[in-house]
Design a protein around this motif. Structure first.
Motif, PDB file in Angstrom:
ATOM      1  N   UNK A  33      45.040  -5.230  12.394  1.00  0.00           N
ATOM      2  CA  UNK A  33      46.431  -5.599  12.652  1.00  0.00           C
ATOM      3  C   UNK A  33      47.190  -5.608  11.338  1.00  0.00           C
ATOM      4  N   UNK A  34      48.217  -4.781  11.222  1.00  0.00           N
ATOM      5  CA  UNK A  34      49.045  -4.779  10.013  1.00  0.00           C
ATOM      6  C   UNK A  34      50.480  -5.087  10.416  1.00  0.00           C
ATOM      7  N   UNK A  35      50.900  -6.309  10.124  1.00  0.00           N
ATOM      8  CA  UNK A  35      52.246  -6.778  10.464  1.00  0.00           C
ATOM      9  C   UNK A  35      52.602  -7.878   9.478  1.00  0.00           C
ATOM     10  N   UNK A  36      53.831  -7.866   8.975  1.00  0.00           N
ATOM     11  CA  UNK A  36      54.202  -8.861   7.966  1.00  0.00           C
ATOM     12  C   UNK A  36      54.482 -10.242   8.549  1.00  0.00           C
ATOM     13  N   UNK A  37      54.554 -10.382   9.865  1.00  0.00           N
ATOM     14  CA  UNK A  37      54.829 -11.679  10.476  1.00  0.00           C
ATOM     15  C   UNK A  37      53.525 -12.348  10.919  1.00  0.00           C
ATOM     16  N   UNK A  75      48.787  -8.735   6.133  1.00  0.00           N
ATOM     17  CA  UNK A  75      50.203  -9.059   6.104  1.00  0.00           C
ATOM     18  C   UNK A  75      51.087  -7.977   5.522  1.00  0.00           C
ATOM     19  N   UNK A  76      50.484  -6.907   5.040  1.00  0.00           N
ATOM     20  CA  UNK A  76      51.277  -5.816   4.460  1.00  0.00           C
ATOM     21  C   UNK A  76      50.482  -4.527   4.498  1.00  0.00           C
ATOM     22  N   UNK A  77      51.209  -3.421   4.415  1.00  0.00           N
ATOM     23  CA  UNK A  77      50.543  -2.119   4.342  1.00  0.00           C
ATOM     24  C   UNK A  77      49.741  -2.009   3.056  1.00  0.00           C
ATOM     25  N   UNK A  78      50.283  -2.603   1.983  1.00  0.00           N
ATOM     26  CA  UNK A  78      49.589  -2.549   0.693  1.00  0.00           C
ATOM     27  C   UNK A  78      48.225  -3.222   0.754  1.00  0.00           C
ATOM     28  N   UNK A  79      48.145  -4.375   1.439  1.00  0.00           N
ATOM     29  CA  UNK A  79      46.867  -5.094   1.490  1.00  0.00           C
ATOM     30  C   UNK A  79      45.838  -4.305   2.307  1.00  0.00           C
ATOM     31  N   UNK A  80      46.291  -3.629   3.348  1.00  0.00           N
ATOM     32  CA  UNK A  80      45.359  -2.810   4.130  1.00  0.00           C
ATOM     33  C   UNK A  80      44.871  -1.628   3.293  1.00  0.00           C
ATOM     34  N   UNK A 113      56.061  -0.814  12.315  1.00  0.00           N
ATOM     35  CA  UNK A 113      56.813   0.244  11.642  1.00  0.00           C
ATOM     36  C   UNK A 113      57.564  -0.295  10.433  1.00  0.00           C
ATOM     37  N   UNK A 114      58.306  -1.394  10.631  1.00  0.00           N
ATOM     38  CA  UNK A 114      59.160  -1.932   9.562  1.00  0.00           C
ATOM     39  C   UNK A 114      58.506  -3.142   8.904  1.00  0.00           C
ATOM     40  N   UNK A 115      58.267  -3.022   7.601  1.00  0.00           N
ATOM     41  CA  UNK A 115      57.718  -4.135   6.825  1.00  0.00           C
ATOM     42  C   UNK A 115      58.291  -4.085   5.417  1.00  0.00           C
ATOM     43  N   UNK A 116      58.407  -5.237   4.750  1.00  0.00           N
ATOM     44  CA  UNK A 116      58.812  -5.227   3.340  1.00  0.00           C
ATOM     45  C   UNK A 116      57.799  -4.436   2.520  1.00  0.00           C
ATOM     46  N   UNK A 117      58.265  -3.791   1.468  1.00  0.00           N
ATOM     47  CA  UNK A 117      57.355  -2.985   0.663  1.00  0.00           C
ATOM     48  C   UNK A 117      57.051  -1.671   1.356  1.00  0.00           C
ATOM     49  N   UNK A 118      55.778  -1.300   1.344  1.00  0.00           N
ATOM     50  CA  UNK A 118      55.388  -0.054   2.005  1.00  0.00           C
ATOM     51  C   UNK A 118      55.583  -0.181   3.516  1.00  0.00           C
ATOM     52  N   UNK A 119      56.254   0.783   4.122  1.00  0.00           N
ATOM     53  CA  UNK A 119      56.486   0.754   5.565  1.00  0.00           C
ATOM     54  C   UNK A 119      55.235   1.192   6.307  1.00  0.00           C
ATOM     55  N   UNK A 120      55.221   0.909   7.612  1.00  0.00           N
ATOM     56  CA  UNK A 120      54.112   1.373   8.422  1.00  0.00           C
ATOM     57  C   UNK A 120      54.009   2.881   8.423  1.00  0.00           C
ATOM     58  N   UNK A 121      55.152   3.549   8.406  1.00  0.00           N
ATOM     59  CA  UNK A 121      55.149   5.011   8.403  1.00  0.00           C
ATOM     60  C   UNK A 121      54.540   5.558   7.112  1.00  0.00           C
ATOM     61  N   UNK A 122      54.851   4.909   5.986  1.00  0.00           N
ATOM     62  CA  UNK A 122      54.276   5.351   4.710  1.00  0.00           C
ATOM     63  C   UNK A 122      52.758   5.165   4.706  1.00  0.00           C
ATOM     64  N   UNK A 123      52.292   4.048   5.261  1.00  0.00           N
ATOM     65  CA  UNK A 123      50.843   3.834   5.364  1.00  0.00           C
ATOM     66  C   UNK A 123      50.216   4.890   6.270  1.00  0.00           C
ATOM     67  N   UNK A 124      50.900   5.197   7.349  1.00  0.00           N
ATOM     68  CA  UNK A 124      50.420   6.220   8.274  1.00  0.00           C
ATOM     69  C   UNK A 124      50.228   7.558   7.552  1.00  0.00           C
ATOM     70  N   UNK A 154      62.016   3.493  17.835  1.00  0.00           N
ATOM     71  CA  UNK A 154      61.345   4.370  18.796  1.00  0.00           C
ATOM     72  C   UNK A 154      61.366   5.841  18.360  1.00  0.00           C
ATOM     73  N   UNK A 155      62.514   6.398  17.913  1.00  0.00           N
ATOM     74  CA  UNK A 155      62.494   7.806  17.481  1.00  0.00           C
ATOM     75  C   UNK A 155      61.498   8.054  16.347  1.00  0.00           C
ATOM     76  N   UNK A 156      61.413   7.103  15.425  1.00  0.00           N
ATOM     77  CA  UNK A 156      60.450   7.224  14.326  1.00  0.00           C
ATOM     78  C   UNK A 156      59.025   7.232  14.854  1.00  0.00           C
ATOM     79  N   UNK A 157      58.750   6.344  15.820  1.00  0.00           N
ATOM     80  CA  UNK A 157      57.406   6.258  16.386  1.00  0.00           C
ATOM     81  C   UNK A 157      57.053   7.519  17.156  1.00  0.00           C
ATOM     82  N   UNK A 158      58.021   8.064  17.887  1.00  0.00           N
ATOM     83  CA  UNK A 158      57.785   9.303  18.626  1.00  0.00           C
ATOM     84  C   UNK A 158      57.430  10.431  17.653  1.00  0.00           C
ATOM     85  N   UNK A 159      58.142  10.498  16.541  1.00  0.00           N
ATOM     86  CA  UNK A 159      57.857  11.523  15.533  1.00  0.00           C
ATOM     87  C   UNK A 159      56.443  11.339  14.972  1.00  0.00           C
TER      88      UNK A 159
END
Length: 218
Positions: free
Chosen positions: A11-15, A37-42, A67-78, A101-106
């Motif tokens: 689970x990668x989510x900042x909340x 808690x962050x893409x960086x930690x994962x 998808x949206x997190x402070x620092x590295x985004x979920x998309x960048x980690x992807x 949603x459009x970002x996730x579809x892409x």
């Protein structure tokens, strides 16, 4: 093939509250999870893996990724996971707000397993997680089978590999002997050693073993 370990959901989510809720939901379906808690930690966890993580994950796994997190985004980690070649063994399910949603579809078009829009149905989400874990299990088995086959082929001598290639082509021992300029008896010895090292009992079984690996990974 060695048995796989228990499935793991990352689970990668900042909340914190979201990670806790997801962990509780997964526990209710008897699924283990690990939160970040962050893409960086994962990614730091991935960087710390031995041998560049070539054998990771060893257990069926999937990633629930905001998808949206402070620092590295979920998309960048992807994108980093694509570079590491992990999308088959670690299917990614994006957790998205309506605007994402459009970002996730892409991302799905790039190889993400799916996306789930918040607020989501608990049962529907865990169903998709379980399907992603099943896909991961298949990919891990295929990866490990390919590695095991490569190890067996690597144990063959150069002459044994030459004999194996001609056996797979369907040539009888006499023609193999003529082509390699060796005796039929020598061919028989090499052929027996190839069968033993490759753990097969016939030329057909050997051919199917090699063809199956090429079909799965070619």
């Amino acid at each position: 093939m060695k048995p796989q370990s228990l499935p793991m959901v990352y689970l990668v989510d900042d909340e914190d509250v979201v990670r806790d809720a997801l962990a509780w939901l997964l526990r209710s379906r008897r699924l283990l999870s690990e939160g970040f808690g962050s893409a960086e930690s994962f990614e730091s966890m991935l960087d710390a893996l031995p041998r560049s993580g070539r054998d990771w994950p060893s257990a069926p796994s999937c990633l629930l990724l905001d998808v949206r997190m402070p620092g590295m985004s979920g998309l960048a980690l992807f994108e980093r996971l694509i570079e590491r070649g992990l999308l088959q063994t670690l299917p990614v399910i994006f957790l998205t707000g309506h605007g994402d949603v459009p970002t996730a579809v892409a991302a799905v078009k790039q190889g993400a397993y799916d996306f789930v829009e918040k607020p989501f149905s608990d049962n529907a989400l865990v169903d998709r997680v379980e399907q992603a874990l099943a896909r991961s299990a298949e990919a891990i088995e295929a990866r490990d089978s390919k590695a095991a086959l490569g190890h067996r082929v690597g144990e063959l001598t150069e002459r044994e590999r030459e004999v194996m290639q001609l056996v797979v082509q369907g040539l009888p021992n006499k023609l193999i002997a003529d082509q390699l300029n060796i005796s039929v008896r020598t061919v028989e010895v090499h052929r027996a050693r190839v069968f033993e090292k490759m753990d097969v009992k016939s030329a057909v079984e050997l051919s199917n073993l090699l063809r199956g690996d090429n079909a799965a990974h070619g």
